[in-house]
Write an enzyme that holds these catalytic residues in place. Structure first.
Site, PDB file in Angstrom:
ATOM      1  N   GLU A   1      31.770  60.038   1.416  1.00 25.89           N
ATOM      2  CA  GLU A   1      32.344  61.163   0.654  1.00 25.89           C
ATOM      3  C   GLU A   1      33.657  60.782  -0.029  1.00 25.89           C
ATOM      4  O   GLU A   1      34.673  61.498   0.103  1.00 25.89           O
ATOM      5  CB  GLU A   1      32.551  62.378   1.566  1.00 25.89           C
ATOM      6  CG  GLU A   1      31.243  62.977   2.040  1.00 25.89           C
ATOM      7  CD  GLU A   1      31.388  64.349   2.716  1.00 25.89           C
ATOM      8  OE1 GLU A   1      32.508  64.755   3.039  1.00 25.89           O
ATOM      9  OE2 GLU A   1      30.336  64.996   2.921  1.00 25.89           O
TER      10      GLU A   1
ATOM     11  N   GLU B   1      23.568  63.557   4.597  1.00 23.76           N
ATOM     12  CA  GLU B   1      24.145  64.664   5.376  1.00 23.76           C
ATOM     13  C   GLU B   1      23.564  65.949   4.817  1.00 23.76           C
ATOM     14  O   GLU B   1      23.766  66.259   3.639  1.00 23.76           O
ATOM     15  CB  GLU B   1      25.671  64.711   5.275  1.00 23.76           C
ATOM     16  CG  GLU B   1      26.361  63.681   6.122  1.00 23.76           C
ATOM     17  CD  GLU B   1      27.881  63.837   6.143  1.00 23.76           C
ATOM     18  OE1 GLU B   1      28.366  64.989   6.129  1.00 23.76           O
ATOM     19  OE2 GLU B   1      28.560  62.805   6.166  1.00 23.76           O
TER      20      GLU B   1
HETATM   21  O1  AHR Z   1      29.118  66.018   9.252  1.00 23.97           O
HETATM   22  C1  AHR Z   1      30.408  66.514   9.312  1.00 23.97           C
HETATM   23  C2  AHR Z   1      31.315  66.009   8.198  1.00 23.97           C
HETATM   24  O2  AHR Z   1      30.908  66.594   6.992  1.00 23.97           O
HETATM   25  C3  AHR Z   1      31.278  64.532   7.913  1.00 23.97           C
HETATM   26  O3  AHR Z   1      32.164  63.815   8.678  1.00 23.97           O
HETATM   27  C4  AHR Z   1      31.670  64.460   6.465  1.00 23.97           C
HETATM   28  O4  AHR Z   1      31.115  63.361   5.810  1.00 23.97           O
HETATM   29  C5  AHR Z   1      31.235  65.786   5.897  1.00 23.97           C
HETATM   30  O5  AHR Z   1      32.232  66.389   5.149  1.00 23.97           O
END
Ligand code: AHR
Length: 508
Positions: free
Chosen positions: A172, A291
């Site tokens: 990210e 994610e």
């Molecule tokens: O999954 C939780 C968090 O969400 C992770 O660390 C991050 O990559 C995202 O913002």
């Protein structure tokens, strides 16, 4: 209220890459500490790995697992987590305001992967570090021996290289919250150079470059264009993330989020292909949706959890029936994009916005969202077929950007979300379907052209009159059960899907 799905054996979307059903373990909350790793627990082996959790992870079926973050990786020094435990330093984890004892690191994770039946997907730190730490980590993991870092791995008891195939170039990096956040230009350059040095160590790896942290990011699209301009030749996958929530209890709109996910995927594919066209290449960039999940129940709870402690509980969302419907619909969306989404990681696997929960010193259990994931992972294998769907639709209003955002009208939400997978090996067609109608059953007629359906192997349904029903350590209220009444007539299969239900129909 009637719906039809028409498919033809020859009309396909793409082959399902099993890695679509991946998981994610981050050094965050109680995912590692008190989650998969709890020395002294009655179920832990000599290395502290909880066997009851491993059993549930194997049952869930996550053929690949991303590690060690997440936001955590952007401040992580991997060297802190290898070698004799008594010499490992405790450090502040700035991403989650926790204390990181480093008693679990790369070698422990690799052992866990072996026992969990999962392939590692390793992220490198491009926040506070860069190409140098990435090249030493891959030398440690993938080089056979005869060099400083590979010999250190051998000295630490791991003679054979780990041969880790998939690597993420940071996490990210478009997010202002990220440690070492970069502009697209800055990140694109460092990602390209990191990719180059990592491939010099091991040319066989596959690389994932960071795309946007969500379709709502103001830099979405421009970020992808610039980053891919720098890295197109160096990477195989672009990573995207998306979480949804229902903080204002707007369930009809909430259940349509998987359609927004579909648009997000298609937009990202368009950007990838546009950069590819500009570069006059036939190479296609695939997506790693590494994610995705529902995330909102626990928001604010971290304020009650003591900072700078090991495994401070955060993001412990307790999922209900309607969350399972959305998670099922998101899996359906990913299946229907199987031609371009090759890796997916539910975020996360244990205790942190996760299908599996544990209690310190106690049991481990399945949340509601465990089940659609488990069934899709186990039976969503083969070739996804293109569908023509005809079904009723509805309109809703939904705060897609969360409680603080604006209410948005959403028109023509199809009542049915579905995917059809042909497993050539087992000779099965598997239909995954969610009836988003909260009050009425939905008669479904599936025309399987080019097939001769013989038998309903099983029809599993998950529904509960209480959409807010949850599971606990002692009571698994929400779980699928066998349904009867699906019939076959010629090429057609008919069934009535209960109101607000997740369904899996396996047909021979
Ligand atoms: O999954 C939780 C968090 O969400 C992770 O660390 C991050 O990559 C995202 O913002």
């Amino acid at each position: 209220m009637k719906s039809t799905i028409t498919i033809h054996r020859q009309f396909t979307i793409g082959t399902v890459d099993p890695r679509l059903f991946g998981g994610f373990i981050e050094h965050m909350g109680r995912a590692v500490y008190e989650g998969i790793f709890e020395p002294g627990h009655s179920q832990a082996d000599g290395g502290g790995l909880r066997q009851d959790v491993l059993e549930l992870v194997r049952e869930l079926g996550t053929p690949i697992t991303r590690y060690p973050g997440g936001n955590f990786v952007s401040g992580y020094n991997w060297e802190d987590g290898v070698g004799p435990k008594e010499a490992r330093p405790s450090k502040l984890d700035l991403a989650w305001k926790a204390l990181e004892p480093n008693t679990f690191g790369t070698d422990e994770f690799m052992r866990w992967c072996e026992l969990a039946d999962t392939e590692p997907m390793m992220a490198v730190n491009l926040g506070t570090r860069g190409p140098d730490a990435a090249r030493t980590l891959i030398e440690y993991c993938n080089h056979s021996g005869g060099s400083y870092w590979s010999d250190l791995r051998r000295k630490n008891g791991h003679e054979k290289p780990y041969a880790i195939k998939v690597w993420c170039l940071g996490n990210e990096m478009d997010g202002p919250w990220q440690i070492g956040h970069k502009t697209a230009e800055e990140y694109g350059r460092v990602a390209a150079e990191t990719a180059k040095v990592m491939r010099l160590v091991d040319p066989s790896i596959e690389l994932v470059v960071c795309g946007s942290s969500g379709s709502h990011m103001p830099t979405f699209v421009a970020w992808e264009e610039t980053v891919l301009d720098h890295t197109y030749e160096h990477v195989e996958y672009l990573s995207i993330h998306r979480y949804y929530g229902n903080p204002l209890d707007e369930t009809p709109g909430y259940l349509s989020c998987s359609d927004e996910m579909d648009r997000f995927i298609k937009d990202v594919v368009a950007v990838c292909d546009s950069v590819g066209a500009k570069k006059k290449t036939t190479k296609k960039i695939m997506l790693s949706f590494d994610e995705w999940n529902v995330w909102f129940h626990s928001q604010g709870a971290e304020k009650r959890s003591p900072e700078w402690t090991v495994g401070r509980p955060i993001l412990e969302d307790i999922y209900n029936m309607e969350d399972a419907l959305l998670v099922g619909s998101m899996l359906i969306t990913m299946l229907n994009n199987a031609d371009r989404v090759k890796i997916g990681c539910i975020a996360q696997t244990v205790n942190v916005i996760a299908p599996i929960m544990t209690r310190k010193g106690g049991g481990a259990w399945r949340q509601t969202i465990f089940y659609p994931f488990h069934q899709a992972s186990k039976f969503g294998r083969g070739t996804v077929l293109r569908q023509v769907v005809d079904c009723p639709s509805y309109d809703a209003t939904f705060h897609i950007d969360g409680a603080e955002g604006a209410a948005r009208p959403i028109k023509d939400i199809p009542v049915l979300a579905s995917a059809v997978v042909h497993n050539e090996e087992s000779g099965e067609i598997v239909v995954f379907a969610v009836n988003r109608d909260l009050t009425c059953g939905l008669p479904l007629d599936i025309d399987l052209q080019g097939f001769q359906p013989q038998q309903i192997i099983e029809w599993q349904t998950m529904s509960d009159p209480n959409l807010k029903a949850t599971n606990t350590e002692t009571e698994e209220k929400v779980r699928p059960s066998a349904s009867q009444g699906a019939t076959i007539a010629g090429t057609r299969v008919q069934a009535t899907l209960p109101a607000a239900s997740w369904n899996m129909i396996r047909i021979r």
